[in-house]
Motif scaffolding. Structure first.
Motif, short mmCIF file in Angstrom:
data_model
loop_
_atom_site.label_atom_id
_atom_site.label_comp_id
_atom_site.label_asym_id
_atom_site.label_seq_id
_atom_site.Cartn_x
_atom_site.Cartn_y
_atom_site.Cartn_z
N TRP A 72 -7.05 2.94 4.36
CA TRP A 72 -5.66 2.57 4.07
C TRP A 72 -5.02 1.90 5.29
CZ3 TRP A 72 -0.75 4.21 5.82
CH2 TRP A 72 0.34 3.87 5.00
N ARG A 75 0.82 -1.21 0.00
CA ARG A 75 0.00 0.00 0.00
C ARG A 75 0.86 1.27 0.00
NH1 ARG A 75 -5.47 -1.07 3.62
NH2 ARG A 75 -6.00 -3.07 2.63
N CYS A 119 -6.28 2.27 -1.87
CA CYS A 119 -7.47 1.99 -1.07
C CYS A 119 -8.56 1.29 -1.88
CB CYS A 119 -8.04 3.29 -0.49
SG CYS A 119 -6.94 4.11 0.68
#
Length: 873
Positions: A307, A248, A291
């Motif tokens: 997130w 991420r 996300c």
């Protein structure tokens, strides 16, 4: 070093002596062993100044290249500002919380959006708090216009910083976009990434008696164990690397987005792009790319999600910055570690590297270059010398090359030399690697500076930032590796110093003390490690639940070692209870500090005393330097040959070093002169006698306690005899002084006899006094010589010997006083002979009494000097 011109040896050799006696011979193996030892000692002594030059040059270049003080200045500014000024939970103009108050996921987003981003991203000029209110308060008193509006103040200033109007970049606009703390440039935006753990039901730890459906319904969600767990406070190493593939990754591009746009991105990351239609007037566009499709809706479709969630185990916020005033490239990271107990650890870490370490004033650059060249030349010389020695050994050996190296070359100190060489080349290789990374990083920085970020797409900017971060991460890792190697190298050079110290008896006291006490230290440390380990384990069991310092065995070992030196935290320890904590610390101090630590010091001091007593009589460093200078001077004057020539001559005739050192053949100086071409007779005698003296000293039996007792017994017996003889002599004098009748002094014969008696008395007294002094001096020398070779365990007997020595010296002084008294009485009797003396002369009593007294102690000469003719009347 034992080759002395003054001929100090067990066998004195004069300069005129040309005939060598057979007793001057020595075994060839012993002689060549002495020559080899002298060569090694001489080489080690000559290496000492060279090693100091190597160490000093390396120390200077390391300090000048690293510039740790300046690095600390820049990194300290980053850490302090992020710790103290990235505030959130604002009340009026005061932020109540800092990064260390982030204890939950909402706290993290509050800190990021309200504290971190406004601090780092400052695209407008900042003004003081409540500027408008301050003006409103001042205006009435100063009759100023109330129309001042702080909101109308300019956000940017065009200022002239150049000394001349036409100078390039004279007019600048402040603040510079991407600038931080006025003097640091953010190079490639802000990167956010995280470590994530896997979620599964199988990783949950539940009672085995509970049914699976029951505990799943009760828990409600799968378990997410973190690997690593980050259970205790993370260290710097945890912040420098990433475990597994980063997940991420998000970019906050400060060069193209405003502060408000960055804060809006943080909002999308926090809520998972919720209510996008209400947030954006341009349409529903989620600013959090990672996300998307991270959550599952009620109908099973993938939708954007937050997130940061419960599977996160670490979050890293990174910034690449460049300080143009120092030329320092920095990677700044703020790390949040989420352990599965629910606690969040925070670590701010900065890694830096110089864009060019060759900068500074002219003197600093000159010293840096001089130290670099000196160290490289010294390193090359050492490596070339060792390679040359290996080639020489291989060429002269009868064994295969690997056996020759193993048997004839490789020893402990040669291994130390090669370790230092390899370590030095590792330092050099890592520095070259750092230089390459620095060059690549500077090239990439130049590419970023040349490009207009607004002309690139967001994907291109993110790709460029990703490459820049990867390059900087490699740079700071190379810098850390190079700095670590610089830290280890002085330790290896320290071992080379011990090699040089070992060649000088006075300098090798430390190493020989450790060797001498090695057996005692071995047995001591078995006891010490056992007891110390038990107390460390007790510390874990007692304090581990309450104190971080005792939470693990490793931490407990470090804490107990610090406690051994007097550093412990009583306030933290007493949390388990004053009684238990006091009992543990009392037992620990008594066993470790009072007993074990003092026993260790006693072992070392005893060994040091023995080694120091032996070294005190050995050659000092100035004497050794004088000996080396003498050898060099005589070699230049053709007064001697080198010891290498002696070794080479015998090696050429025998051809095997092992056979040379084991030879039992007896050689004399004449044999040395025949074998070694050009060696002077004086040097041949000197080397043979010095080698023999060292062999005799090495084979001599140590002075034992029984010998000390025997010497004391003999001294007591001699002192007793002297006391008896002095008493008898004193009685004879007193009896002579007791007579009050004076003989007729007119008789020449009587006067001559009286003079003869007095002369005999004086002669006997002189002999007695001289022998007493010789006996006392001999006894004193015996004691002093024996004291130097006694062991420390015999100290009580040494004290007794010293007391006996003092008593003998006192007796010597008494003897001198008695001698003076007798001489005075003899002078009186010579001028005024008493009747008692006349009668004793006539009867021969005094003569007989004096002769028996002197003969009883062996002090009367066997032959008297003939009477001198024509003695005056």
């Amino acid at each position: 070093m034992g080759e002395n011109d003054d001929g100090k040896s067990l066998l004195k050799v004069t300069q005129d002596e040309t005939i060598v006696k057979p007793r001057d011979g020595i075994e060839l193996g012993h002689y060549l062993s002495w020559v080899k030892n002298e060569l090694e000692t001489e080489a080690a002594c000559l290496e000492m100044p060279f090693t100091f030059v190597l160490l000093i040059s390396f120390s200077m270049l390391a300090l000048l290249h690293l510039k740790q003080d300046r690095t600390f200045t820049v990194e300290g500014a980053w850490k302090f500002d992020l710790q103290e000024n990235a505030n959130f939970a604002w009340s009026h103009n005061f932020g109540h919380k800092t990064v260390h108050d982030v204890n939950s996921i909402p706290d993290f987003w509050s800190w990021l959006r309200i504290g971190f981003l406004p601090l780092v991203v400052q695209h407008t000029w900042g003004f003081s708090e409540e500027l408008a209110k301050s003006y409103d308060d001042i205006a009435p008193a100063m009759n100023l216009s109330p129309a001042f509006d702080a909101n109308q103040l300019p956000g940017r200033y065009d200022l002239n910083f150049g000394p001349l109007p036409d100078e390039a970049f004279a007019n600048v606009t402040l603040p510079i976009r991407g600038e931080y703390l006025h003097y640091n440039m953010i190079v490639a935006g802000i990167r956010l990434r995280q470590e994530r753990s896997e979620a599964s039901w199988s990783s949950c730890r539940v009672p085995s008696s509970m049914k699976e459906d029951l505990w799943k319904a009760w828990i409600g969600k799968p378990c997410m164990p973190a690997q690593p767990a980050y259970e205790l406070t993370p260290e710097v190493g945890d912040a420098e690397g990433f475990n597994g593939e980063p997940a991420r990754t998000e970019w906050l591009l400060t060069a193209r987005d405003s502060l408000q746009e960055l804060q809006l991105t943080a909002l999308d990351m926090e809520d998972g792009c919720s209510q996008m239609a209400e947030k954006s007037i341009e349409g529903p566009r989620c600013r959090c790319r990672t996300c998307e499709d991270t959550a599952e809706s009620a109908n099973g479709s993938l939708v954007p999600g937050p997130w940061l969630d419960e599977q996160t185990q670490r979050v890293e916020i990174a910034i690449v910055a460049y300080n143009q005033n120092y030329g320092l490239i920095s990677l700044v990271t703020v790390n949040f570690f989420f352990n599965r107990a629910g606690h969040i650890y925070k670590v701010i870490h900065v890694q830096s590297s110089w864009a060019n370490d060759y900068f500074g004033d002219v003197i600093e650059l000159a010293v840096m270059i001089l130290c670099d060249v000196t160290w490289l030349l010294a390193l090359t010389y050492i490596a070339a010398h060792e390679v040359k020695e290996i080639i020489s050994v291989i060429c002269r050996s009868n064994h295969p090359w690997y056996m020759a190296i193993w048997m004839e070359y490789l020893e402990f100190w040669e291994a130390v030399d090669w370790v230092s060489i390899l370590c030095a080349y590792a330092v050099l290789g890592l520095y070259i690697r750092l230089t390459i990374h620095t060059s690549d990083t500077k090239a990439m920085m130049q590419d970023i500076a040349q490009q207009d970020q607004f002309s690139l797409t967001r994907a291109e900017s993110e790709r460029q930032s990703e490459l820049m971060y990867g390059q900087v991460e490699g740079l700071v890792q190379a810098e850390a590796d190079s700095r670590t190697s610089l830290m280890f190298y002085p330790m290896v050079v320290m071992a080379r110093l011990f090699k040089s110290f070992d060649a000088q008896p006075r300098l090798s006291v430390v190493s020989k003390t450790l060797v001498y006490s090695s057996q005692d230290m071995l047995h001591f440390f078995i006891v010490f490690v056992s007891l110390f380990g038990c107390l460390c384990l007790n510390g874990v069991l007692l304090f581990g639940k309450e104190s971080l310092d005792f939470a693990t065995v490793g931490r407990s070992l470090i804490t107990c070692f610090r406690a051994m030196l007097g550093e412990w935290d009583w306030d933290e320890m007493k949390t388990v209870g004053r009684f238990l904590a006091g009992m543990w610390i009392t037992i620990y101090i008594i066993i470790v500090v009072v007993l074990l630590l003092n026993m260790l010091l006693a072992i070392l001091m005893d060994a040091y005393g023995v080694v120091k007593s032996k070294a005190s009589s050995m050659e000092s460093l100035p004497d050794q330097i004088t000996e080396l200078l003498r050898r060099s001077r005589q070699t230049k004057n053709k007064e001697r040959v080198r010891l290498n020539d002696i070794w080479d001559a015998f090696y050429d005739s025998i051809g095997d070093e092992k056979q040379m050192l084991e030879s039992r053949r007896i050689i004399t100086p004449d044999d040395v002169m025949k074998s070694v071409r050009g060696i002077p007779a004086k040097q041949a005698r000197r080397t043979v006698l010095t080698a023999r003296k060292e062999v005799d000293d090495a084979e001599a039996e140590p002075y034992s306690l029984n010998e000390v007792k025997e010497q004391i017994r003999l001294s007591v017996g001699r002192a007793k005899i002297l006391r008896q003889e002095v008493k008898a002599l004193r009685n004879g004098i007193e009896s002579a002084r007791g007579s009050d009748k004076l003989p007729d002094a007119g008789s020449p014969g009587l006067r001559e006899s009286t003079i003869e008696v007095i002369g005999l008395v004086r002669s006997g007294l002189d002999i007695l006094g001289g022998q007493i002094k010789e006996v006392m001096a001999a006894e004193k020398n015996i004691y002093e010589h024996r004291h130097e070779s006694l062991d420390v365990q015999q100290r009580e007997m040494m004290i007794c010997a010293q007391d006996a020595k003092l008593k003998l010296q006192a007796l010597q002084r008494q003897m001198e006083e008695v001698t003076r008294t007798i001489q005075e009485l003899a002078a009186i009797e010579h001028t005024k002979p008493t009747p008692r003396l006349q009668r004793l002369q006539q009867e021969g009593g005094l003569m007989t009494e004096l002769r028996s007294s002197l003969a009883s102690v062996g002090l009367l000469k066997e032959q008297r000097e003939p009477e001198r003719a024509g003695r005056p009347q």
